[in-house]
Design a protein around this motif. Structure first.
Motif, short mmCIF file in Angstrom:
data_model
loop_
_atom_site.label_atom_id
_atom_site.label_comp_id
_atom_site.label_asym_id
_atom_site.label_seq_id
_atom_site.Cartn_x
_atom_site.Cartn_y
_atom_site.Cartn_z
N PRO A 121 36.03 11.96 10.00
CA PRO A 121 36.71 12.66 11.10
C PRO A 121 38.18 12.95 10.78
CG PRO A 121 35.35 10.89 11.95
CD PRO A 121 35.34 10.74 10.45
N ASN A 122 38.59 14.18 11.02
CA ASN A 122 39.97 14.61 10.80
C ASN A 122 40.41 14.52 9.35
OD1 ASN A 122 40.31 15.01 13.63
ND2 ASN A 122 40.77 12.84 13.89
N TYR A 123 39.43 14.49 8.43
CA TYR A 123 39.77 14.36 7.01
C TYR A 123 40.71 15.48 6.56
CZ TYR A 123 39.10 14.11 1.93
OH TYR A 123 39.30 14.01 0.59
N LYS A 149 45.87 15.34 5.15
CA LYS A 149 46.25 15.65 3.77
C LYS A 149 45.17 15.26 2.76
CE LYS A 149 51.16 15.06 4.82
NZ LYS A 149 52.43 14.38 4.47
N ASN A 150 43.91 15.26 3.23
CA ASN A 150 42.78 14.96 2.34
C ASN A 150 42.95 13.65 1.59
OD1 ASN A 150 41.99 17.43 3.21
ND2 ASN A 150 42.26 18.48 1.26
N GLU A 151 43.53 12.67 2.23
CA GLU A 151 43.72 11.38 1.59
C GLU A 151 42.38 10.67 1.42
OE1 GLU A 151 46.42 9.12 3.89
OE2 GLU A 151 48.16 10.35 3.41
N PRO A 152 42.18 9.98 0.29
CA PRO A 152 40.93 9.24 0.08
C PRO A 152 40.72 8.20 1.18
CG PRO A 152 42.19 9.38 -1.95
CD PRO A 152 43.09 9.86 -0.86
N THR A 153 39.47 8.02 1.56
CA THR A 153 39.15 7.03 2.59
C THR A 153 38.85 5.67 1.99
OG1 THR A 153 36.79 7.55 2.55
CG2 THR A 153 38.17 8.82 4.06
N ARG A 204 36.09 4.90 0.58
CA ARG A 204 34.67 4.63 0.76
C ARG A 204 33.83 5.46 -0.21
NH1 ARG A 204 37.61 3.94 5.12
NH2 ARG A 204 36.99 2.44 6.73
N PHE A 205 32.73 4.85 -0.69
CA PHE A 205 31.82 5.56 -1.59
C PHE A 205 30.79 6.30 -0.74
CE2 PHE A 205 33.81 2.45 -4.21
CZ PHE A 205 33.89 3.01 -5.47
N CYS A 206 31.27 7.23 0.05
CA CYS A 206 30.42 7.92 1.00
C CYS A 206 31.14 9.20 1.43
CB CYS A 206 30.15 7.02 2.20
SG CYS A 206 29.02 7.70 3.43
N ASN A 207 30.39 10.14 1.98
CA ASN A 207 31.01 11.35 2.51
C ASN A 207 31.59 11.12 3.90
OD1 ASN A 207 28.10 11.15 3.13
ND2 ASN A 207 28.44 12.98 4.35
N GLY A 208 31.23 9.99 4.54
CA GLY A 208 31.72 9.71 5.88
C GLY A 208 31.75 8.22 6.15
N TYR A 209 31.12 7.82 7.25
CA TYR A 209 31.11 6.43 7.66
C TYR A 209 30.12 5.58 6.86
CZ TYR A 209 33.65 7.61 12.00
OH TYR A 209 34.58 8.01 12.92
#
Length: 411
Positions: free
Chosen positions: A124-126, A130-134, A136-141
């Motif tokens: 959400p709000n990626y 500024k497209n900062e890495p989350t 996580r080894f996933c596209n989302g949650y």
């Protein structure tokens, strides 16, 4: 079964014909029937095998339809009362104010350097951060993120994110990609990560003083670990003996959290069918088959894990609740009947290109990437980790108590 019926019909027709034909014709038929018996048997077995698989998938479909009907009916009724659609209360026994996470990349949230774009692309709000890495080894949650959202508590920040993490009762994610229960577990020599023992030390002896704000006795402790140990440390060892070794480490982890931290609520995820992740399929060669030896080792560990959790539940006090999630059962279903489970791709990664020198699919900004609409149909986002879509379905099945249960207690 269908094959047996056809075979029986052919025999019945042959008997009827033999009563009308002369002895010579009967003898000729008998010889022909004898010469084709092996082919009939093989065909019968194949038909039976296929019929059983189709029947099983159809049974699963019927069950899912019934579950969906009951779910939506329940949602409508509960929403009319103004209450939540589902609750974890039947599993944990009461509300949970905070979460602490331990494990590997299945729940990690702090491996920022290893998870550049397009990891987190559906967060959400990626695009507004500024497209900062989350991390996580996933596209989302991840499953841990979704569980926190469902419990209506803050998603724990990663311990590795020293600038933003707070030891103030909002929870912390200590999970570290690449490591496991054993100190020696690594994808390769020199790889830096924090095994479970280090994660425990981080919690007990962190950079800031722990106090009552942590609400440790009320928190839920999410643990998802063991897969890396099986993939990187098994190395031809007896899977039964190795599973016992891993089980011992898990028992030590639970004992430490119980005695030194005061943990009383636990959510433990077992190990899925590791042999069927895209990386391991690709390593099998042109056939792209699952590594069944690795799957058998995972099943053996899961059996030991059940014993460890049951024993822990028995020796802990009555306020202790241990919930186990059967990841192996769920993803075996997804892989066996992907279309029935709502997936269009059960074998390949949404993101990634195979790199021989690394022996794995590499996902980064220049890698092939499936579209947003396609991502809903993929089980795997990269060569080893599941998509947010698969994680959402994991939690749904858990909340429906299809793969989650309270150890040693009846719901």
């Amino acid at each position: 079964m269908a094959g047996n019926k056809n075979k029986s019909s052919r025999k019945s027709d042959a008997v009827g014909s033999s009563k009308k034909n002369d002895d010579a014709t009967s003898k000729e038929y008998s010889n022909n029937a004898g010469s084709s018996k092996k082919n009939d048997d093989a065909t019968s077995k194949e038909y039976s095998k296929n019929a059983e698989k189709v029947s099983w998938c159809l049974s699963v479909l019927i069950i899912l339809v019934l579950i969906s009907a009951a779910f939506f009916a329940g949602v409508s009724f509960r929403n009319s009362l103004g209450g939540p659609a589902k609750s974890m209360d039947p599993l944990f026994g009461s509300s949970v104010p905070v979460m602490y996470v331990f494990g590997d990349s299945t729940v990690a949230a702090g491996d920022f350097f290893m998870t550049p774009f397009p990891y987190g692309i559906d967060w959400p709000n990626y695009w507004f951060t500024k497209n900062e890495p989350t991390g996580r080894f996933c596209n989302g949650y991840t499953v841990a993120d979704l569980l926190a959202n469902h419990l209506n508590i803050p998603i724990p920040k990663s311990y590795q994110d020293k600038k933003r993490v707070k030891l103030d009762g909002t929870g912390i994610n200590f999970a570290s990609a690449g490591c496991g229960l054993l100190q020696a577990t690594r994808p390769f020599v020199g790889f830096e990560c924090s095994p479970i023992l280090d994660q425990i030390h981080q919690m007990l002896y962190g950079p800031k003083k722990w106090d009552a704000k942590g609400r440790f006795d009320e928190a839920v402790y999410v643990i998802s670990v063991g897969g890396n140990d099986l993939m990187f440390s098994l190395n031809g060892k007896d899977p039964i003996v190795f599973a016992r070794q891993l089980g011992s480490e898990m028992g030590n982890l639970l004992k430490t959290l119980y005695e030194k931290v005061g943990g009383r609520k636990y959510f433990v995820n077992n190990v899925g069918p590791l042999g069927c992740i895209p990386n391991n399929r690709e390593r099998s060669g042109l056939e792209k088959k699952c590594n069944q030896e690795l799957n058998v080792a995972a099943e053996e560990y899961n059996r030991v894990l059940d014993e460890v959790l049951l024993n822990f539940s028995r020796i802990s006090d009555n306020s202790t609740v241990v919930v186990v999630a059967d990841s192996f059962k769920l993803f075996s279903l997804f892989l066996e009947c992907p279309a029935v489970s709502g997936f269009s791709n059960a074998t390949g990664p949404c993101c990634g290109e195979w790199v021989d020198s690394k022996g794995m699919f590499v996902c980064n900004g220049t890698s092939p990437l499936c579209s947003k609409s396609e991502r809903e149909g993929y089980i795997f986002f990269d060569g080893a980790h599941t998509t947010a879509s698969a994680n959402h379905k994991f939690l749904d099945f858990c909340l429906d108590r299809k793969i989650c249960s309270v150890v040693g207690k009846l719901l």
